[in-house]
Design a protein around this motif. Structure first.
Motif, mmCIF file in Angstrom:
data_model
loop_
_atom_site.group_PDB
_atom_site.id
_atom_site.type_symbol
_atom_site.label_atom_id
_atom_site.label_comp_id
_atom_site.label_asym_id
_atom_site.label_seq_id
_atom_site.Cartn_x
_atom_site.Cartn_y
_atom_site.Cartn_z
ATOM 1 N N LYS A 193 0.845 -1.200 0.000
ATOM 2 C CA LYS A 193 0.000 0.000 0.000
ATOM 3 C C LYS A 193 0.882 1.252 0.000
ATOM 4 O O LYS A 193 0.952 1.996 0.998
ATOM 5 N N PRO A 194 1.555 1.536 -1.100
ATOM 6 C CA PRO A 194 2.519 2.660 -1.122
ATOM 7 C C PRO A 194 1.891 4.016 -0.817
ATOM 8 O O PRO A 194 2.567 4.901 -0.310
ATOM 9 N N GLU A 195 0.584 4.194 -1.097
ATOM 10 C CA GLU A 195 -0.043 5.488 -0.831
ATOM 11 C C GLU A 195 -0.157 5.779 0.665
ATOM 12 O O GLU A 195 -0.390 6.927 1.059
ATOM 13 N N LEU A 196 0.001 4.750 1.515
ATOM 14 C CA LEU A 196 -0.052 4.956 2.974
ATOM 15 C C LEU A 196 1.341 4.998 3.588
ATOM 16 O O LEU A 196 1.479 5.005 4.815
ATOM 17 N N LEU A 197 2.375 5.035 2.749
ATOM 18 C CA LEU A 197 3.742 4.933 3.264
ATOM 19 C C LEU A 197 4.077 6.053 4.249
ATOM 20 O O LEU A 197 4.679 5.797 5.301
ATOM 21 N N GLY A 198 3.700 7.296 3.918
ATOM 22 C CA GLY A 198 4.050 8.433 4.771
ATOM 23 C C GLY A 198 3.548 8.275 6.197
ATOM 24 O O GLY A 198 4.339 8.249 7.150
ATOM 25 N N PRO A 199 2.224 8.157 6.412
ATOM 26 C CA PRO A 199 1.728 8.027 7.791
ATOM 27 C C PRO A 199 2.204 6.765 8.485
ATOM 28 O O PRO A 199 2.458 6.782 9.697
ATOM 29 N N ILE A 200 2.367 5.659 7.753
ATOM 30 C CA ILE A 200 2.837 4.417 8.387
ATOM 31 C C ILE A 200 4.281 4.577 8.875
ATOM 32 O O ILE A 200 4.620 4.181 9.995
ATOM 33 N N ALA A 201 5.131 5.179 8.057
ATOM 34 C CA ALA A 201 6.530 5.358 8.456
ATOM 35 C C ALA A 201 6.638 6.294 9.658
ATOM 36 O O ALA A 201 7.377 6.012 10.615
ATOM 37 N N VAL A 202 5.904 7.401 9.627
ATOM 38 C CA VAL A 202 5.959 8.352 10.749
ATOM 39 C C VAL A 202 5.429 7.695 12.025
ATOM 40 O O VAL A 202 6.012 7.843 13.110
ATOM 41 N N ALA A 203 4.313 6.929 11.896
ATOM 42 C CA ALA A 203 3.757 6.252 13.072
ATOM 43 C C ALA A 203 4.746 5.230 13.625
ATOM 44 O O ALA A 203 4.987 5.171 14.836
ATOM 45 N N ALA A 204 5.351 4.429 12.741
ATOM 46 C CA ALA A 204 6.268 3.376 13.195
ATOM 47 C C ALA A 204 7.455 3.971 13.951
ATOM 48 O O ALA A 204 7.801 3.511 15.053
ATOM 49 N N TYR A 205 8.064 5.012 13.405
ATOM 50 C CA TYR A 205 9.244 5.581 14.065
ATOM 51 C C TYR A 205 8.863 6.402 15.297
ATOM 52 O O TYR A 205 9.643 6.498 16.243
ATOM 53 N N SER A 206 7.667 6.971 15.300
ATOM 54 C CA SER A 206 7.218 7.700 16.491
ATOM 55 C C SER A 206 7.066 6.743 17.660
ATOM 56 O O SER A 206 7.516 7.023 18.777
ATOM 57 N N TYR A 207 6.428 5.584 17.408
ATOM 58 C CA TYR A 207 6.215 4.637 18.495
ATOM 59 C C TYR A 207 7.519 3.981 18.936
ATOM 60 O O TYR A 207 7.690 3.649 20.110
ATOM 61 N N MET A 208 8.450 3.780 17.985
ATOM 62 C CA MET A 208 9.765 3.258 18.373
ATOM 63 C C MET A 208 10.451 4.246 19.325
ATOM 64 O O MET A 208 11.101 3.844 20.291
#
Length: 409
Positions: A193-208
Motif C-alpha cells: 500500500k505505497p499510498e499509505l507509506l508516509g503516515p505508516i513510516a511516521v507512526a512506526a518511528y514515532s512509536y519506536m
C-alpha cells in the motif's frame, strides 16, 4: 523591467500561498508538522537519525512549487509518415519519434525509487545484522518464542484495521507497525500500500521513539512485584562456530519455509555473517557504518517526501496512528504474558519483563526491560536476557512481513 519583476513575484511560493491559500493550506500545516518532528528529534532525542531526514523531506515536499517529488515529464514528437517505408513500419506499430525532457523530475522522486523498488529497507536490515549480536538468542533459544509472541499485535491489529474499513493490503501495512521495526514497516507498505507509506513510516518511528514511555505501564500492570524481582540464571557462553552457523541456517530454513521473507532475512543474516565470520571486517564496518548511514539518509528523506498534505491530512492517518499504538501495546502485552506462562513451567526462572523486548526496537526495548527490572531490584541485570527476545523480534517481524506478503502481495 516592471513586467520581469512582476513575473518573478508571481513565480514565488509566497505569492501563490497568499493569492490561493485554500489550495496550499494543507501544505502549510504539513510544514508545521515537519517542524514539530524536527523539534522532537533534535530537542527531545526521539529517533533523531531517522526523524530528522523524514521531517526535512516532509518540509521539502510540501513547499509550494518546489516540485522536488515530481515525476519527470517527457514530450514525444512523432515524425510525419512521409515515405512508403515509414507507412509500412507504422502499420506494424513502429513510429519514428523524438523524445524531449520537458521536466527531468524532482531529486526526491529518484531517491524514492529505492523505497518503491524495495531496495533501501533490506540494505538497512544488512546494517542492522552487522551490528546485532545473536549470542543471547543462541544461548537461550526459548527467547525465539517471546519474539514470536510479541508479533501477535500485528495480526490482532490486522483484524482491527479490517473492522475500520481498510482493505487487506492496507491492514497488513498498518498491523506491521506493531513489530516496532521501521524498515520492515516501510518495506511492507511499499509492496502492499505505497499510498499509505508516509503516515505508516511516521507512526512506526514515532512509536519506536516512545518505547520508554509506552511499555513500562503495560509491563507493570501485567506483572507482580515478585515477578519483576526474579533474577535469571547467567547465560552460557556461545562459541564462534555457533555464531557463524546461525545466520546461514536461519537464512536457509526461513527462506525454504517462507520464500517471501528471504529478502529481509537474507540481508539481515548476511550483515550478521560479515560481523561474526572474522574474515570480512571491512565489509562489516561498511555495512554497519558508511552504507547504513547513506541509506538511512536516502530512505528517511524520500519517505518523508511522501507525506504530502493531501496524503497525510486525512482521517485514515488518524486511524493508522490509533491502530499503530494498539498494535504496539498488544505486542508488548503478549510478550510479557507468554514470559509469565513460560516462567510457570520452566526449571530456570524467567523474568516476565524480558517478554516486552520481543517487539524488536533493538536495543531500546531490551534497555527498558532492564530499567524496569532494576527499579524493583537495582542488583538485577536483565539486559543480556532481554536481548534474546529483542533480536528474536527482528527476525519475527521480518517473518510476519513475509507471511503478510505471501497472503496479500
Amino acid at each position: 523591467m516592471g513586467e520581469v519583476v512582476f513575473n518573478f513575484i508571481q513565480s514565488t511560493g509566497i505569492y501563490n500561498v497568499i493569492t490561493d491559500f485554500g489550495m496550499y493550506y494543507k501544505q502549510i500545516i504539513m510544514i508545521g508538522v515537519g517542524c514539530l518532528l524536527l523539534y522532537l528529534a533534535i530537542n527531545k532525542g526521539f529517533e533523531p537519525l531517522l526523524l530528522v531526514p523524514i521531517a526535512f523531506g516532509m518540509i521539502l515536499t510540501n513547499l509550494p512549487l518546489s516540485d522536488i517529488m515530481s515525476h519527470p515529464q517527457t514530450l514525444l514528437n512523432m515524425h510525419p509518415i512521409d515515405s512508403k517505408e515509414a507507412a509500412m513500419q507504422a502499420q506494424q506499430g513502429i513510429w519514428a519519434v523524438d523524445i524531449k525532457n520537458k521536466f527531468p523530475g524532482g531529486l526526491l522522486h529518484y531517491l524514492y525509487q529505492g523505497d518503491e523498488l524495495g531496495i533501501f529497507p533490506p540494505l538497512i536490515f544488512m546494517g542492522v545484522g552487522a551490528m546485532t549480536d545473536f549470542g543471547p538468542l543462541i544461548a537461550n533459544p526459548k527467547s525465539l518464542l517471546l519474539g514470536a509472541a510479541a508479533q501477535f499485535g500485528i495480526f490482532f491489529t490486522f483484524i482491527g484495521a479490517i473492522f475500520f474499513g481498510f482493505d487487506a493490503q492496507a491492514a497488513s501495512s498498518i498491523g506491521i507497525i506493531g513489530g516496532a521495526d521501521g524498515p520492515t514497516s516501510i518495506y511492507l507498505a511499499t509492496k502492499l500500500k505505497p499510498e499509505l507509506l508516509g503516515p505508516i513510516a511516521v507512526a512506526a518511528y514515532s512509536y519506536m521513539a516512545l518505547v520508554p514511555i509506552i511499555q513500562p505501564p503495560i509491563m507493570r500492570a501485567l506483572t507482580s512485584e515478585e515477578e519483576r524481582n526474579i533474577v535469571m540464571d547467567q547465560l552460557r557462553p556461545v562459541s564462534k562456530k555457533e555464531k557463524i552457523i546461525f545466520p546461514i541456517m536461519v537464512t536457509i530454513i526461513v527462506s525454504l519455509i517462507l520464500p517471501s521473507a528471504a529478502t529481509l532475512i537474507g540481508m539481515l543474516m548476511l550483515g550478521n555473517l560479515f560481523k561474526e565470520c572474522g574474515v570480512t571486517d571491512r565489509l562489516s564496518k561498511t555495512a554497519s557504518n558508511e552504507l547504513m548511514n547513506i541509506v538511512t539518509i536516502f530512505l528517511g528523506i524520500s519517505v518523508g517526501a511522501t507525506a504530502t498534505g493531501e496524503a497525510f491530512l486525512t482521517w485514515q492517518t488518524f486511524k493508522i496512528f490509533a491502530l499503530g499504538v494498539i498494535a504496539f501495546s498488544i505486542g508488548t502485552a503478549s510478550g510479557v504474558i507468554l514470559a509469565k506462562i513460560m516462567n510457570k513451567f520452566s526449571k530456570n526462572p524467567i523474568n516476565p519483563l524480558i517478554g516486552s523486548a520481543g517487539v524488536s526496537a533493538v536495543p531500546m526495548a531490551a534497555r527498558v526491560s532492564n530499567k524496569v527490572g532494576q527499579q524493583e531490584n537495582p542488583g538485577n541485570f536483565l539486559l543480556m536476557h532481554a536481548m534474546g527476545p529483542n533480536v528474536a523480534g527482528v527476525i519475527g517481524s521480518a517473518v510476519a512481513a513475509g507471511v503478510l506478503l505471501s497472503l496479500f502481495g
